[in-house]
Design a protein around this motif. Structure first.
Motif, PDB file in Angstrom:
ATOM      1  N   GLY A   1       0.802  -1.212   0.000  1.00 41.10           N
ATOM      2  CA  GLY A   1       0.000   0.000   0.000  1.00 41.10           C
ATOM      3  C   GLY A   1       0.834   1.260   0.000  1.00 41.10           C
ATOM      4  O   GLY A   1       2.061   1.227   0.049  1.00 41.10           O
ATOM      5  N   PRO A   2       0.152   2.395  -0.040  1.00 43.63           N
ATOM      6  CA  PRO A   2       0.829   3.676  -0.228  1.00 43.63           C
ATOM      7  C   PRO A   2       1.355   4.329   1.052  1.00 43.63           C
ATOM      8  O   PRO A   2       2.041   5.338   0.981  1.00 43.63           O
ATOM      9  CB  PRO A   2      -0.257   4.548  -0.859  1.00 43.63           C
ATOM     10  N   LEU A   3       1.043   3.790   2.231  1.00 46.87           N
ATOM     11  CA  LEU A   3       1.480   4.416   3.473  1.00 46.87           C
ATOM     12  C   LEU A   3       2.908   4.007   3.814  1.00 46.87           C
ATOM     13  O   LEU A   3       3.329   2.883   3.540  1.00 46.87           O
ATOM     14  CB  LEU A   3       0.538   4.038   4.615  1.00 46.87           C
TER      15      LEU A   3
ATOM     16  N   THR B   1       2.218   7.742  -0.435  1.00 50.83           N
ATOM     17  CA  THR B   1       2.849   7.782  -1.748  1.00 50.83           C
ATOM     18  C   THR B   1       1.772   7.805  -2.826  1.00 50.83           C
ATOM     19  O   THR B   1       0.910   6.919  -2.866  1.00 50.83           O
ATOM     20  CB  THR B   1       3.764   6.560  -1.966  1.00 50.83           C
ATOM     21  N   PHE B   2       1.824   8.801  -3.687  1.00 52.23           N
ATOM     22  CA  PHE B   2       0.875   8.920  -4.795  1.00 52.23           C
ATOM     23  C   PHE B   2       1.298   8.016  -5.953  1.00 52.23           C
ATOM     24  O   PHE B   2       2.446   7.553  -6.014  1.00 52.23           O
ATOM     25  CB  PHE B   2       0.799  10.374  -5.269  1.00 52.23           C
ATOM     26  N   ASP B   3       0.387   7.782  -6.897  1.00 53.62           N
ATOM     27  CA  ASP B   3       0.670   6.916  -8.045  1.00 53.62           C
ATOM     28  C   ASP B   3       1.856   7.412  -8.865  1.00 53.62           C
ATOM     29  O   ASP B   3       2.575   6.622  -9.469  1.00 53.62           O
ATOM     30  CB  ASP B   3      -0.561   6.798  -8.949  1.00 53.62           C
ATOM     31  N   ASN B   4       2.092   8.726  -8.892  1.00 56.71           N
ATOM     32  CA  ASN B   4       3.198   9.281  -9.671  1.00 56.71           C
ATOM     33  C   ASN B   4       4.537   9.224  -8.923  1.00 56.71           C
ATOM     34  O   ASN B   4       5.547   9.709  -9.418  1.00 56.71           O
ATOM     35  CB  ASN B   4       2.898  10.721 -10.089  1.00 56.71           C
TER      36      ASN B   4
ATOM     37  N   ARG C   1       5.532  17.881   4.444  1.00 51.04           N
ATOM     38  CA  ARG C   1       6.523  17.774   3.369  1.00 51.04           C
ATOM     39  C   ARG C   1       5.869  17.162   2.129  1.00 51.04           C
ATOM     40  O   ARG C   1       5.177  16.170   2.214  1.00 51.04           O
ATOM     41  CB  ARG C   1       7.680  16.872   3.799  1.00 51.04           C
ATOM     42  N   TYR C   2       6.118  17.802   0.988  1.00 51.55           N
ATOM     43  CA  TYR C   2       5.763  17.195  -0.297  1.00 51.55           C
ATOM     44  C   TYR C   2       7.060  16.932  -1.034  1.00 51.55           C
ATOM     45  O   TYR C   2       7.917  17.812  -1.126  1.00 51.55           O
ATOM     46  CB  TYR C   2       4.864  18.114  -1.149  1.00 51.55           C
ATOM     47  N   ALA C   3       7.194  15.711  -1.560  1.00 48.71           N
ATOM     48  CA  ALA C   3       8.385  15.364  -2.326  1.00 48.71           C
ATOM     49  C   ALA C   3       7.949  14.863  -3.695  1.00 48.71           C
ATOM     50  O   ALA C   3       6.994  14.090  -3.819  1.00 48.71           O
ATOM     51  CB  ALA C   3       9.194  14.294  -1.611  1.00 48.71           C
TER      52      ALA C   3
END
Length: 171
Positions: free
Chosen positions: A97-99, A133-136, A165-167
């Protein structure tokens, strides 16, 4: 705040290395996702909110065992500057998963502006965060960090930051 975040980084990353990395070389070089991060947060000194901080970071496109080299720099609304380099550990393979959870430890140099005296130029920044975490490949995280000189100076009150934070990835 004491060295708790640094201890979490060390224990978590060494445990991950022992469980997941040593079958292919405990600190073997492996590819990782290169990211640039932008972070904004609240600066906390002795439990008081004293200002804001902007942070820019770069995570290299490789890791050594569980550790990904990372670099960063920040400026506060009091014109305090910090720049450092170190390692980041991020959960991989622990859950689908995305976490994710991440921790880092970065020694660096601090230049006081109008902010508090935190005891000299050498400041260790340790952080703990949780994110998505996003798909991109981009990530969004809630981060908590602590800076102190690790008692290398007579004065060592420490300084904390709570931030978002955005990365984004570099492809």
């Amino acid at each position: 705040m004491d060295g708790t975040l640094a201890v979490i980084f060390i224990v978590a990353s060494l445990t991950d290395m022992a469980l997941n990395e040593c079958d292919t070389g405990c600190i073997a070089e492996k590819p990782a996702t290169a990211r640039v991060s932008l972070q904004a947060g609240q600066v906390i000194f002795q439990e008081d909110d004293i200002g804001q901080e902007a942070y820019v970071g770069y995570d290299m496109p490789r890791r050594y065992g569980p550790w990904q080299p990372t670099f960063g720099g920040s400026i506060t609304s009091d014109d305090d500057l910090w720049v450092g380099a170190g390692a980041k550990w991020t959960t991989r393979g622990i859950s689908e998963g995305p976490l994710f959870v991440e921790a880092s430890l970065m020694p660096g140099l601090y230049a006081a502006g109008d902010g508090p005296d935190i005891g000299g130029s050498l400041q260790f920044r340790s952080a703990l965060g949780a994110g998505y975490t996003f798909d991109n490949g981009g990530t969004l995280s809630l981060m908590y960090d602590h800076r102190s000189n690790g008692d290398t100076q007579d004065v060592n009150p420490g300084l904390e930051t709570l931030s978002i934070r955005y990365a984004f990835t570099l492809d």
